[in-house]
Design a protein around this motif. Structure first.
Motif, mmCIF file in Angstrom:
data_model
loop_
_atom_site.group_PDB
_atom_site.id
_atom_site.type_symbol
_atom_site.label_atom_id
_atom_site.label_comp_id
_atom_site.label_asym_id
_atom_site.label_seq_id
_atom_site.Cartn_x
_atom_site.Cartn_y
_atom_site.Cartn_z
ATOM 1 N N LYS A 1 0.820 -1.220 0.000
ATOM 2 C CA LYS A 1 0.000 0.000 0.000
ATOM 3 C C LYS A 1 0.854 1.271 0.000
ATOM 4 N N ALA A 2 1.971 1.256 0.690
ATOM 5 C CA ALA A 2 2.832 2.440 0.766
ATOM 6 C C ALA A 2 3.433 2.827 -0.589
ATOM 7 N N ASP A 3 3.408 1.913 -1.557
ATOM 8 C CA ASP A 3 3.954 2.185 -2.893
ATOM 9 C C ASP A 3 2.987 2.947 -3.790
ATOM 10 N N ILE A 4 1.748 3.101 -3.370
ATOM 11 C CA ILE A 4 0.726 3.670 -4.241
ATOM 12 C C ILE A 4 1.102 5.043 -4.806
ATOM 13 N N PRO A 5 1.588 6.002 -4.016
ATOM 14 C CA PRO A 5 1.916 7.308 -4.614
ATOM 15 C C PRO A 5 2.940 7.208 -5.760
ATOM 16 N N GLN A 6 4.002 6.429 -5.564
ATOM 17 C CA GLN A 6 5.005 6.266 -6.628
ATOM 18 C C GLN A 6 4.420 5.535 -7.830
ATOM 19 N N LEU A 7 3.563 4.550 -7.580
ATOM 20 C CA LEU A 7 2.953 3.795 -8.665
ATOM 21 C C LEU A 7 2.052 4.695 -9.498
ATOM 22 N N LEU A 8 1.274 5.546 -8.847
ATOM 23 C CA LEU A 8 0.416 6.476 -9.580
ATOM 24 C C LEU A 8 1.247 7.429 -10.440
ATOM 25 N N ALA B 1 -1.050 -9.750 -7.898
ATOM 26 C CA ALA B 1 -0.040 -8.817 -7.381
ATOM 27 C C ALA B 1 0.238 -7.739 -8.411
ATOM 28 N N ILE B 2 0.713 -6.617 -7.923
ATOM 29 C CA ILE B 2 1.282 -5.595 -8.790
ATOM 30 C C ILE B 2 2.785 -5.703 -8.595
ATOM 31 N N PHE B 3 3.485 -5.962 -9.686
ATOM 32 C CA PHE B 3 4.934 -6.124 -9.634
ATOM 33 C C PHE B 3 5.607 -4.792 -9.920
ATOM 34 N N LEU B 4 6.616 -4.490 -9.112
ATOM 35 C CA LEU B 4 7.364 -3.248 -9.250
ATOM 36 C C LEU B 4 8.806 -3.560 -9.591
ATOM 37 N N GLY B 5 9.359 -2.809 -10.513
ATOM 38 C CA GLY B 5 10.772 -2.896 -10.849
ATOM 39 C C GLY B 5 11.456 -1.619 -10.409
ATOM 40 N N GLU B 6 12.416 -1.750 -9.509
ATOM 41 C CA GLU B 6 13.112 -0.579 -8.979
ATOM 42 C C GLU B 6 14.570 -0.582 -9.405
ATOM 43 N N LEU B 7 15.037 0.584 -9.726
ATOM 44 C CA LEU B 7 16.418 0.807 -10.110
ATOM 45 C C LEU B 7 16.968 1.857 -9.159
ATOM 46 N N ASN B 8 17.898 1.457 -8.299
ATOM 47 C CA ASN B 8 18.437 2.381 -7.288
ATOM 48 C C ASN B 8 17.317 3.047 -6.491
ATOM 49 N N VAL C 1 14.325 3.659 -7.295
ATOM 50 C CA VAL C 1 13.396 4.445 -8.097
ATOM 51 C C VAL C 1 12.534 3.482 -8.899
ATOM 52 N N LEU C 2 11.225 3.665 -8.835
ATOM 53 C CA LEU C 2 10.290 2.806 -9.554
ATOM 54 C C LEU C 2 10.369 3.116 -11.044
ATOM 55 N N VAL C 3 10.751 2.116 -11.855
ATOM 56 C CA VAL C 3 10.916 2.330 -13.297
ATOM 57 C C VAL C 3 10.009 1.452 -14.156
ATOM 58 N N ALA C 4 9.417 0.405 -13.591
ATOM 59 C CA ALA C 4 8.572 -0.486 -14.385
ATOM 60 C C ALA C 4 7.567 -1.175 -13.478
ATOM 61 N N SER C 5 6.441 -1.581 -14.073
ATOM 62 C CA SER C 5 5.413 -2.255 -13.301
ATOM 63 C C SER C 5 4.458 -2.992 -14.232
ATOM 64 N N CYS C 6 3.790 -3.987 -13.684
ATOM 65 C CA CYS C 6 2.636 -4.602 -14.327
ATOM 66 C C CYS C 6 1.796 -5.255 -13.246
ATOM 67 N N GLU D 1 -2.047 -6.704 -16.929
ATOM 68 C CA GLU D 1 -2.559 -5.402 -17.347
ATOM 69 C C GLU D 1 -1.623 -4.318 -16.831
ATOM 70 N N ASN D 2 -1.789 -3.124 -17.356
ATOM 71 C CA ASN D 2 -1.041 -1.943 -16.904
ATOM 72 C C ASN D 2 0.473 -2.152 -16.940
ATOM 73 N N VAL D 3 0.955 -2.662 -18.066
ATOM 74 C CA VAL D 3 2.390 -2.839 -18.267
ATOM 75 C C VAL D 3 2.971 -1.470 -18.605
ATOM 76 N N VAL D 4 3.914 -1.027 -17.797
ATOM 77 C CA VAL D 4 4.479 0.312 -18.016
ATOM 78 C C VAL D 4 5.945 0.343 -17.616
ATOM 79 N N THR D 5 6.721 1.054 -18.409
ATOM 80 C CA THR D 5 8.100 1.378 -18.062
ATOM 81 C C THR D 5 8.240 2.894 -18.176
ATOM 82 N N HIS D 6 8.870 3.498 -17.199
ATOM 83 C CA HIS D 6 9.121 4.944 -17.212
ATOM 84 C C HIS D 6 9.795 5.302 -18.531
#
Length: 156
Positions: free
Chosen positions: A13-20, A52-59, A61-66, A85-90
């Motif tokens: 839940k704490a990841d929501i602001p960065q995910l948005l 699940a919502i998967f997060l990819g972090e680089l240093n 920083v959230l850079v990818a998700s699905c 769904e919602n496949v995204v890369t910064h």
């Protein structure tokens, strides 16, 4: 291309602001939910076992998700299926292999949840997008239909 630094984990839940914020790279100008609305949606999302919502972090920083939804099923021996769904890369981190790593993590999680298949749809007609999904191991083997309440977004 340095894929080794990407850390993949499940969202909390704490990841929501960065995910948005990351979703702004998926659908620029899209209506954003409030944090409370997003928190409620996230809680409902997690009621589907294996989802699940998967997060990819680089240093850090959230850079990818699905998102992966594991759907219960009464066919195929009651084996569930997965929807991605919602496949995204910064946009600053595209073409580095991060999107493929996120899709691989979601697929592996679907297999671990007993899914017999994983599906995704894209509205994109861009050859680069279609090639990306093919290179990630997906095949274009079904005909998709949809009924929309809201209009289709324009191509990015």
């Amino acid at each position: 291309m340095d894929e080794s630094r990407l850390t993949i984990r499940r969202a909390i839940k704490a990841d929501i602001p960065q995910l948005l914020e990351l979703y702004r790279h998926l659908i620029p100008g899209d209506e954003q939910p409030t944090e409370a609305q997003a928190g409620d949606a996230f809680a409902r999302f997690l009621t589907y076992a294996g989802s699940a919502i998967f997060l990819g972090e680089l240093n850090d920083v959230l850079v990818a998700s699905c998102a992966l939804v594991v759907v219960p099923n009464l066919t195929r021996g009651a084996k569930p299926f997965g929807l991605i769904e919602n496949v995204v890369t910064h946009s600053d981190h595209r073409n580095c292999g991060y999107g493929r790593q996120i899709l691989d993590a979601a697929s592996e999680s679907a297999w671990a949840s007993g899914c017999y298949k994983v599906m995704l749809m894209t509205g994109s007609q861009k050859p680069s997008t279609l090639s990306f999904y093919l290179a990630a191991g997906f095949e274009q083997s079904k005909t998709g239909f949809q009924k929309r309440r809201f209009p289709v977004r324009s191509e990015i």
